[in-house]
Design an enzyme around this catalytic site. Structure first.
Site, mmCIF file in Angstrom:
data_model
loop_
_atom_site.group_PDB
_atom_site.id
_atom_site.type_symbol
_atom_site.label_atom_id
_atom_site.label_comp_id
_atom_site.label_asym_id
_atom_site.label_seq_id
_atom_site.Cartn_x
_atom_site.Cartn_y
_atom_site.Cartn_z
ATOM 1 N N MET A 97 0.835 -1.196 0.000
ATOM 2 C CA MET A 97 0.000 0.000 0.000
ATOM 3 C C MET A 97 0.870 1.245 0.000
ATOM 4 O O MET A 97 1.756 1.384 0.839
ATOM 5 C CB MET A 97 -0.888 0.029 1.246
ATOM 6 N N ILE A 155 1.966 -5.358 8.223
ATOM 7 C CA ILE A 155 3.377 -5.018 8.412
ATOM 8 C C ILE A 155 3.553 -3.509 8.290
ATOM 9 O O ILE A 155 3.157 -2.907 7.297
ATOM 10 C CB ILE A 155 4.260 -5.731 7.368
ATOM 11 N N GLY A 185 1.374 4.049 4.806
ATOM 12 C CA GLY A 185 2.221 3.222 3.962
ATOM 13 C C GLY A 185 2.678 1.925 4.594
ATOM 14 O O GLY A 185 3.269 1.940 5.656
ATOM 15 N N SER A 186 2.421 0.805 3.960
ATOM 16 C CA SER A 186 2.731 -0.478 4.584
ATOM 17 C C SER A 186 2.412 -1.612 3.623
ATOM 18 O O SER A 186 2.237 -1.398 2.436
ATOM 19 C CB SER A 186 1.911 -0.635 5.872
ATOM 20 N N ARG A 187 2.302 -2.834 4.181
ATOM 21 C CA ARG A 187 1.935 -3.965 3.339
ATOM 22 C C ARG A 187 1.251 -5.030 4.184
ATOM 23 O O ARG A 187 1.399 -5.068 5.415
ATOM 24 C CB ARG A 187 3.156 -4.482 2.604
#
Length: 216
Positions: A97, A155, A185-187
């Site tokens: 993301m 994460i 912002g991440s995943r």
């Protein structure tokens, strides 16, 4: 519609913007500089509002399918050894993301929450190979009779400093429902059975709660 995790930040941002507008109006006389500052403040407000948006999604409930838990781009599809819960090989599908994506996390399947754990950690960039094991993260496992067990892991990235996880042990999960939020912002990694049928490709853009990642 904005996510509840953003209500406080949005209020603070509005107060900051209004105060800044008043200061600029009273103390800065250079026309072009005033316009530049006001445009920058407006852009900042739009960015915050966009980040915390929570659009309604229409999930077609299907016990044989796994839907994407988040909006973003598929960056990993590979067979890996999952160390924390399964301790065996699984198919990993990761969705990255960016800061402009919707950051709501949704349940990929319906079922029972049988595992939920938070891990403090580092803030490596979200696409770093070791981010899944070393960054701040939460691990959740949901099980149903049709699909079996699906693990998803929120994460944190280099900008994300807070992971919110609503999934508690023994909760009833409903596919597509809100299960958490990751700020800035991440995943999210999915770990699926080896015989699952992957329905996405690398670099494909997906929508949380709607795009089908895999099916039995």
């Amino acid at each position: 519609m904005f996510h509840k995790e953003g209500h406080k930040i949005i209020l603070i941002t509005f107060i900051f913007i209004i105060a800044s507008f008043l200061l600029v109006d009273n103390f800065i006389e250079i026309g072009w500089l005033r316009i530049l500052i006001l445009v920058a403040l407006l852009a900042f407000l739009i960015l915050i509002l966009q980040f915390f948006r929570n659009p309604k999604r229409h999930t077609s409930l299907n016990s044989k399918q796994v839907v994407s838990p988040v909006d973003g781009k598929v960056v990993v599809i590979e067979e890996v050894f999952e160390k924390e819960y399964f301790k065996e090989k699984r198919l990993q599908v990761s969705v990255f993301m960016s800061p402009i994506n919707v950051h709501v996390t949704r349940y990929p399947i319906s079922g029972n929450v049988i595992f939920s754990k938070y891990h403090p950690g580092k803030y490596l960039v979200a696409w770093h190979p070791k981010a899944s094991e070393e960054n701040e993260r939460t691990t959740v496992v949901v099980e149903n009779e049709t699909y079996g067990k699906v693990l998803y892991r929120q994460i944190a990235g280099a900008l994300a400093k807070r992971i919110v996880n609503y999934a508690k042990l023994n909760d009833k999960a409903l596919q597509g429902e809100d299960s958490g939020f990751i700020k800035f912002g991440s995943r999210v990694d999915l770990y699926l059975p080896l015989d699952t049928n992957i329905k996405v490709q690398l670099n494909q853009k997906v929508r949380g709660g709607e795009s089908v990642i895999a099916e039995v």
